[in-house]
Design an enzyme around this catalytic site. Structure first.
Site, PDB file in Angstrom:
ATOM      1  N   THR A  28       0.851  -1.198   0.000  1.00  0.00           N
ATOM      2  CA  THR A  28       0.000   0.000   0.000  1.00  0.00           C
ATOM      3  C   THR A  28       0.882   1.242   0.000  1.00  0.00           C
ATOM      4  O   THR A  28       1.938   1.241   0.640  1.00  0.00           O
ATOM      5  CB  THR A  28      -0.892  -0.005   1.256  1.00  0.00           C
ATOM      6  N   GLY A  29       0.434   2.293  -0.688  1.00  0.00           N
ATOM      7  CA  GLY A  29       1.154   3.565  -0.612  1.00  0.00           C
ATOM      8  C   GLY A  29       1.518   4.119  -1.972  1.00  0.00           C
ATOM      9  O   GLY A  29       1.185   3.544  -3.020  1.00  0.00           O
ATOM     10  N   GLY A  81       6.182  -0.827  -0.032  1.00  0.00           N
ATOM     11  CA  GLY A  81       7.027   0.309   0.320  1.00  0.00           C
ATOM     12  C   GLY A  81       7.423   0.274   1.790  1.00  0.00           C
ATOM     13  O   GLY A  81       7.133  -0.687   2.509  1.00  0.00           O
ATOM     14  N   GLY A  95       2.948   4.040   7.526  1.00  0.00           N
ATOM     15  CA  GLY A  95       2.601   5.443   7.281  1.00  0.00           C
ATOM     16  C   GLY A  95       1.209   5.562   6.682  1.00  0.00           C
ATOM     17  O   GLY A  95       0.489   6.533   6.930  1.00  0.00           O
ATOM     18  N   GLU A 102      -0.158  -5.570   5.930  1.00  0.00           N
ATOM     19  CA  GLU A 102       1.117  -5.669   5.191  1.00  0.00           C
ATOM     20  C   GLU A 102       2.042  -6.708   5.816  1.00  0.00           C
ATOM     21  O   GLU A 102       2.734  -7.445   5.106  1.00  0.00           O
ATOM     22  CB  GLU A 102       1.792  -4.296   5.152  1.00  0.00           C
TER      23      GLU A 102
HETATM   24  C1  5RP Z   1       1.520   1.830   4.278  1.00  0.00           C
HETATM   25  C2  5RP Z   1       2.991   1.632   4.262  1.00  0.00           C
HETATM   26  C3  5RP Z   1       3.725   2.223   3.103  1.00  0.00           C
HETATM   27  O1  5RP Z   1       4.391   1.200   2.434  1.00  0.00           O
HETATM   28  C4  5RP Z   1       4.718   3.218   3.643  1.00  0.00           C
HETATM   29  O2  5RP Z   1       4.017   4.180   4.432  1.00  0.00           O
HETATM   30  C5  5RP Z   1       5.460   3.932   2.507  1.00  0.00           C
HETATM   31  O3  5RP Z   1       4.544   4.688   1.798  1.00  0.00           O
HETATM   32  P1  5RP Z   1       4.932   5.466   0.466  1.00  0.00           P
HETATM   33  O4  5RP Z   1       5.267   4.451  -0.562  1.00  0.00           O
HETATM   34  O5  5RP Z   1       3.708   6.277   0.157  1.00  0.00           O
HETATM   35  O6  5RP Z   1       6.122   6.350   0.794  1.00  0.00           O
HETATM   36  O7  5RP Z   1       3.591   1.041   5.112  1.00  0.00           O
HETATM   37  O8  5RP Z   1       0.958   1.346   5.460  1.00  0.00           O
END
Ligand code: 5RP
Length: 214
Positions: A28-29, A81, A95, A102
């Site tokens: 996700t992200g 990510g 994040g 995940e």
């Molecule tokens: C979501 C996550 C994402 O992988 C992490 O926050 C990184 O996000 P992005 O690719 O937007 O920088 O753990 O829960």
């Protein structure tokens, strides 16, 4: 080079690791948002599991087949990510508040591949560490955790309350064990190095595959 370009080239490199017939975990992200079209463009026959409703919707819109995670006991690869990647490959994730799903998807995969822009490489893990908490008994859980801030976001798709642990990290191993032992914590965003098979980072217009420093 901007962060979006770094995310895209890392995601495109990871998409090349996927082979026909694989079962694939999708993170996700914003970095995974670059992975999905790269994967769809390969035209492979693959079956995916998504770690969030957002990823599921985006993947389906691109024509990727997404299965019910409850029915899938094993994945060949998962790609996701990270918010922080330490030199020894301890990660902070969550994040985007999807860290519980995940971690389940990463644990189900033979190969968990982390994709990121270069800003995610850190010299050591630091707070905040994302948390997902059970709503029942929340006040007591917050009291036990002491250094914690509730995030102003909707509950997780599994009904969990999203928060961040803001206290000292010290050794991630000890914090991982402690957070995992607090009643009311569903899961937290520290991912151990043993879970990670490969790290792919975009830096400028090149892809780096940093080795794990022990
Ligand atoms: C979501 C996550 C994402 O992988 C992490 O926050 C990184 O996000 P992005 O690719 O937007 O920088 O753990 O829960």
């Amino acid at each position: 080079m901007d962060a979006e370009t770094e995310k895209r080239i890392a995601a495109e490199a990871a998409a090349l690791l996927v082979e026909d017939g694989m079962r694939v975990g999708l993170g996700t992200g914003s970095t995974v948002a670059h992975l999905l079209p790269a994967l769809a463009a390969r035209g492979l026959s693959i079956r995916c599991v998504a770690t969030s409703p957002q990823t599921e919707e985006a993947a389906r819109a691109l024509g990727l087949e997404v299965e019910d995670a409850a029915e899938v006991d094993h994945l060949d690869i998962a790609i996701d990510g990270a918010d922080q990647i330490a030199p020894d490959w301890w990660l902070v994730k969550g994040g985007g508040a999807a860290h519980t799903r995940e971690k389940i998807v990463a644990a189900a995969a033979d190969r968990f591949v982390v994709i990121a822009d270069s800003s995610k490489l850190v010299s050591r893990i630091r707070p905040p560490v994302p948390l997902e908490l059970v709503p029942f008994g929340l006040a007591g859980t917050l009291r036990r955790l002491r250094d914690v801030e509730l995030r102003d976001v909707p509950p997780s798709p599994d009904g969990g309350v999203i928060a961040d642990y803001t206290g000292a990290v010290g050794g991630p191993e000890a914090l991982d064990a402690w957070l995992g032992s607090v009643p009311g914590v569903v899961d937290h965003g520290l991912f151990p190095p043993a879970m990670v098979a490969e790290v792919i980072v975009g830096r400028g217009d090149a892809v780096e595959r940093p080795k794990r420093l022990i």
